[in-house]
Design a protein around this motif. Sequence first.
Motif, short mmCIF file in Angstrom:
data_model
loop_
_atom_site.label_atom_id
_atom_site.label_comp_id
_atom_site.label_asym_id
_atom_site.label_seq_id
_atom_site.Cartn_x
_atom_site.Cartn_y
_atom_site.Cartn_z
N GLN A 1 -7.26 2.37 -4.68
CA GLN A 1 -8.18 1.88 -3.66
C GLN A 1 -9.18 2.97 -3.26
O GLN A 1 -10.37 2.71 -3.10
N SER A 2 -8.68 4.19 -3.09
CA SER A 2 -9.56 5.30 -2.71
C SER A 2 -8.86 6.62 -2.98
O SER A 2 -7.64 6.68 -3.12
N SER B 1 -2.31 -5.26 -6.28
CA SER B 1 -3.31 -6.32 -6.37
C SER B 1 -2.67 -7.68 -6.61
O SER B 1 -1.48 -7.80 -6.92
N VAL C 1 -3.01 0.30 -3.98
CA VAL C 1 -2.71 -1.02 -3.41
C VAL C 1 -2.21 -1.92 -4.53
O VAL C 1 -2.60 -1.78 -5.70
N CYS D 1 0.84 -1.20 0.00
CA CYS D 1 0.00 0.00 0.00
C CYS D 1 0.88 1.25 0.00
O CYS D 1 1.81 1.36 0.79
#
Length: 229
Positions: free
Chosen positions: A126-127, A118, A116, A74
């Motif tokens: 992710q956001s 994967s 992130v 992350c």
Amino acid sequence: MDRCRHASAIINGDSTSPTLVVIGGTRRNELVTECLLFDSITTGQYSCRKIPLPESVTGRYSHSLTAVTMSPHCVWLVIVGGDEEIRWKDVGGGKEVARSIPITDTNRLIMIIELVYSEAGEWIVQSVLDGNYLTSKNYQEKYQSYSKTRTWWMDQLIEYPTEREMKLQRYIQSLHEDLQVAHESKVSLQEALVDANKQVKGDDSNDFISSVLEEMRQEQEKLNQIITG
């Protein structure tokens, strides 16, 4: 892909090659509202792909960008400030100059993109956290959770010396100190030899002083062996 006044950062994670992130910028005095990821930039076989981000993030130039690794999988991209628009101003004589309009919306001044890594082997969004979210309780809890994980992860990367390694370091330090003393003694001995040679110059019959000089020369040879050995 030609552009200027963009921002870029290097992201890296556990078992991943360095990736270059490029956000925003201008091309021929127009905004470039996109985010590019260049994978495997150290291998010479890199690939480039776009990742979807809202224009509130990419629609800027002359901004700053930094990557903060929160865990092996992350990364937080922190984007700050910049200009959001280019306006042309008539300065007379048929000439126009470009004028930069800075971002003033507090929700856009500081933003965080959470990436992130994967299972498919690529970085994904992710956001996206704007100014409103960064002042919320949810963000504080999210940050505290990541902070604990990051502290633990960073501690795993630190290799603390073993007791044996510490003893070896102390022994090496002691040897350095002994060599320094030997070097200083060698310098003092050389000075004494020079003075003694001046005193007996032209007087080969002085057996006592000659024997002293011989002893001093032998001591110097011993010191040389310590220093060079």
